[in-house]
Design an enzyme around this catalytic site. Structure first.
Site, short mmCIF file in Angstrom:
data_model
loop_
_atom_site.label_atom_id
_atom_site.label_comp_id
_atom_site.label_asym_id
_atom_site.label_seq_id
_atom_site.Cartn_x
_atom_site.Cartn_y
_atom_site.Cartn_z
N HIS A 108 7.56 -8.70 -12.12
CA HIS A 108 7.53 -8.11 -10.78
C HIS A 108 6.12 -7.61 -10.48
O HIS A 108 5.67 -6.62 -11.06
CB HIS A 108 8.52 -6.94 -10.80
CG HIS A 108 8.75 -6.29 -9.49
ND1 HIS A 108 9.45 -6.89 -8.47
CD2 HIS A 108 8.37 -5.07 -9.02
CE1 HIS A 108 9.52 -6.06 -7.44
NE2 HIS A 108 8.87 -4.95 -7.74
N SER B 252 7.87 -6.13 -2.82
CA SER B 252 8.95 -5.27 -3.27
C SER B 252 9.54 -4.45 -2.11
O SER B 252 9.91 -5.02 -1.11
CB SER B 252 8.41 -4.39 -4.39
OG SER B 252 9.45 -4.06 -5.26
#
Ligand code: GCU
Length: 423
Positions: A404, A262
């Site tokens: 995610h 990320s």
């Protein structure tokens, strides 16, 4: 309970705030033109690796420095390494553990960050190492009591029992699902991690805390328009950790792979772009400002990211808010800076915010740089199917099912890839 409810509610608000202007529809992707990889900003064609290395690569690196991640200030700091813990046979005997303080100092002051290094106890070495940063502290990657707690700022998170911006024993191992330490070690790799908040706490305070102030010239109070933000200094610190790894006889320092998830995947890419000593680069779900192409404007956009996280990039980058057409670069050019080293880009199916398709395409469009080294590159513009990794000696990619995150599945691919192309 109440705190958790407020936390979830705030996360939902921020998602709905963003979603007002967000496109996820492939049919609504604007027509855009990516800058040619092998034509310089002055229109000269680049036909071989030597022209790439002497002309085009430096100018691409420079444009990312000046217009996005920020330039590294010239003011120098000294970096000393101090081994503060050295324990053999921890984690039921499978790991040797070291903690090394990176001590940054100059006439402006002193700042310390801690590198945690696990090495496989069963291997004589030197061993290849995965190096990356984490979001809440080194002690969160594994429940072992041998890992020191940090004293730095930490983001409050009721799920992890972190409050008042401080961590304690209760958050040991809360992020272990993202860091399968024993699994990595069992494959003969070491793992080095730094807590990013030790370098620069991840919120906008105009760079008063953390490491930035050490770099200010006399009278300077914050970075200039072109100087680095948080991602810039996090990435720089990974290189300083690599400086340490180069001094450790147990580490094969020609085989250090920089990894990040990320925002820290944006960071690992930027570290890998600048520092060619990294032998391989992994971007896990890095999205906007990482592997995803900005000009597609799918999911998070330049404006959204600059508004939500004004401290990540330099101020110059805000010129491209709602103005991606004017970007003289895009993220395929960042990936091209990894050539000829292997790079792995990973997406997750439900992580549309990070634009999985745009993450795939940046790797695909980086191919011309790798071809200059006669390397095999991805053969098709079609993204691979879910959970069907496509690995090549240049760019590798997978899109995993799920959200995610970093999972055991992701690590299994990284290890397979590293075994093949790096080890
Ligand atoms: C937010 C942000 C992303 C970032 C992510 C993360 O979602 O918009 O750009 O990658 O946080 O770091 O988890």
């Amino acid at each position: 309970m109440r705190k958790i409810a407020i936390y979830i509610w705030m996360s939902l608000i921020s998602v709905s705030l963003y979603s007002q202007e967000v496109n996820y529809d492939e049919n609504k992707v604007p027509d855009f033109q990516l800058p040619e990889l092998l034509t310089t900003f002055h229109g000269k064609s680049i036909n071989d690796a030597s022209a790439w290395e002497s002309v085009r690569r430096p100018e691409i690196l420079n444009v990312f420095r000046e217009q996005m991640y920020g330039t590294n200030p010239v003011h120098q700091v000294e970096v000393d390494f101090k081994l503060v813990k050295n324990k053999e046979k921890v984690l039921d005997g499978v790991a040797d553990l070291k903690e090394i303080d990176l001590i940054f100092s100059n006439d402006q002051g002193k700042h310390t960050a801690r590198l945690l290094l696990f090495l496989p106890a069963h291997v004589e070495g030197p061993v290849p190492v995965f190096l990356g940063m984490n979001f809440y502290g080194n002690h969160t990657i594994h429940p072992s009591a041998s890992i020191s707690l940090h004293q730095s700022w930490a983001r409050d998170n009721p799920l992890f029992l972190i409050s008042d911006q401080k961590v304690d024993d209760r958050s040991r191992g809360v992020r272990s699902s993202r860091w399968p330490v024993e699994y990595i070690l069992s494959h003969g790799y070491g793992l080095g991690v730094i807590y990013y908040g030790d370098i620069d706490p991840d919120y906008d305070d105009e760079f008063q805390n953390g490491l930035h102030p050490l770099f200010y010239k006399k009278g300077q109070t914050k970075p200039t328009e072109k100087e680095w933000g948080s991602i810039g200094i996090w990435a720089w610190s990974l290189s300083r950790a690599l400086d340490y790894l180069e001094t450790d006889a147990k580490v094969d320092h020609d085989k250090v792979i920089v990894f990040g998830h990320s925002r820290l995947g944006k960071t690992s890419l930027w570290a890998g772009a600048q520092d060619q000593r990294f032998a391989g680069i992994i971007s896990n779900n890095s999205g906007c400002g990482g592997a995803a192409l900005s000009k597609r404007k799918v999911g998070e956009t330049v404006k959204i990211i600059n508004n939500a996280f004004p401290h990540w990039f330099n101020d110059y980058f805000t010129r491209f808010n709602n103005n991606e057409e004017e970007l003289p670069f895009d993220q395929h050019m960042l990936i091209s800076l990894m050539a000829p080293r292997p790079v792995y880009i990973a997406s997750a199916k439900d992580d549309e915010w990070a634009d999985p398709r745009g993450e795939y395409l940046s790797g695909y469009y980086a191919a011309p740089a790798y071809k200059l080294y006669n390397m095999q590159t991805p053969s098709t513009i079609k993204s691979p199917a879910i959970n069907q990794p496509r690995m090549t000696e240049s760019v590798s990619y997978h899109i995993r099912s799920g959200r995610h995150d970093v999972t055991r599945y992701d690590w299994a691919q990284y290890i397979r890839w590293a075994d093949k192309y790096i080890k």
